[in-house]
Scaffold this active site. Structure first.
Site, PDB file in Angstrom:
ATOM      1  N   ILE A  14       0.836  -1.204   0.000  1.00  0.00           N
ATOM      2  CA  ILE A  14       0.000   0.000   0.000  1.00  0.00           C
ATOM      3  C   ILE A  14       0.870   1.253   0.000  1.00  0.00           C
ATOM      4  O   ILE A  14       2.041   1.216   0.356  1.00  0.00           O
ATOM      5  CB  ILE A  14      -1.006   0.015   1.175  1.00  0.00           C
ATOM      6  N   ASP A  15       0.277   2.354  -0.429  1.00  0.00           N
ATOM      7  CA  ASP A  15       1.006   3.614  -0.505  1.00  0.00           C
ATOM      8  C   ASP A  15       0.543   4.571   0.586  1.00  0.00           C
ATOM      9  O   ASP A  15      -0.251   4.198   1.465  1.00  0.00           O
ATOM     10  CB  ASP A  15       0.879   4.223  -1.900  1.00  0.00           C
ATOM     11  N   ALA A  16       1.005   5.793   0.529  1.00  0.00           N
ATOM     12  CA  ALA A  16       0.696   6.786   1.560  1.00  0.00           C
ATOM     13  C   ALA A  16      -0.796   7.103   1.643  1.00  0.00           C
ATOM     14  O   ALA A  16      -1.276   7.550   2.681  1.00  0.00           O
ATOM     15  CB  ALA A  16       1.493   8.064   1.307  1.00  0.00           C
TER      16      ALA A  16
END
Length: 130
Positions: A14-16
């Site tokens: 997952i990203d920010a």
């Protein structure tokens, strides 16, 4: 032949913003493709031992909705185009509430020693497999 592979989104993917980073979908496609080949009686390892392999010459991902950590995703994989020099796999990434992404990858057959394109090896026989 359509092959379905189930995977769970890992936290590292997952990203920010809290959803699966867009580049990870190509990895999901690879998981689907490897399992498709395995079900068809082939493996990347065997191809490499015989001196040939696939190289990606085109990749496309269409994002429909976000996926999140711990989602269970189903990757549907099938051959969408096949020639003597290349193969294209089509993918659908689904969650229980619907379509997350679609896409395809096109691969050229290559001789691993030279890196040069070759015709589909007879023993690969994706036409008979798919």
């Amino acid at each position: 032949m359509v092959r379905e592979t189930v995977l769970r989104v890992r936290y590292s993917e997952i990203d920010a913003q809290g959803h699966v980073n867009n580049a990870n979908y190509l990895s999901y496609f690879e998981v689907g493709r490897v399992e498709w080949l395995r079900d068809a009686g082939h493996s990347y390892r065997e191809m490499e031992e015989r001196g040939y392999g696939f190289v990606v010459v085109e990749a496309l991902v269409r994002y429909r909705r976000a996926a999140y950590f711990d989602d269970e995703l189903k990757i549907r994989t099938e051959i969408s185009d096949l020639s003597r020099a290349s193969v294209q796999f089509a993918y659908e990434v689904l969650r229980e509430d619907g379509l997350v992404a679609t896409g395809h990858t096109r691969h050229a057959y290559v001789d691993l020693a030279s890196g040069k394109p070759i015709r589909m090896p007879k023993e690969l026989d994706l036409l008979g497999s798919g």
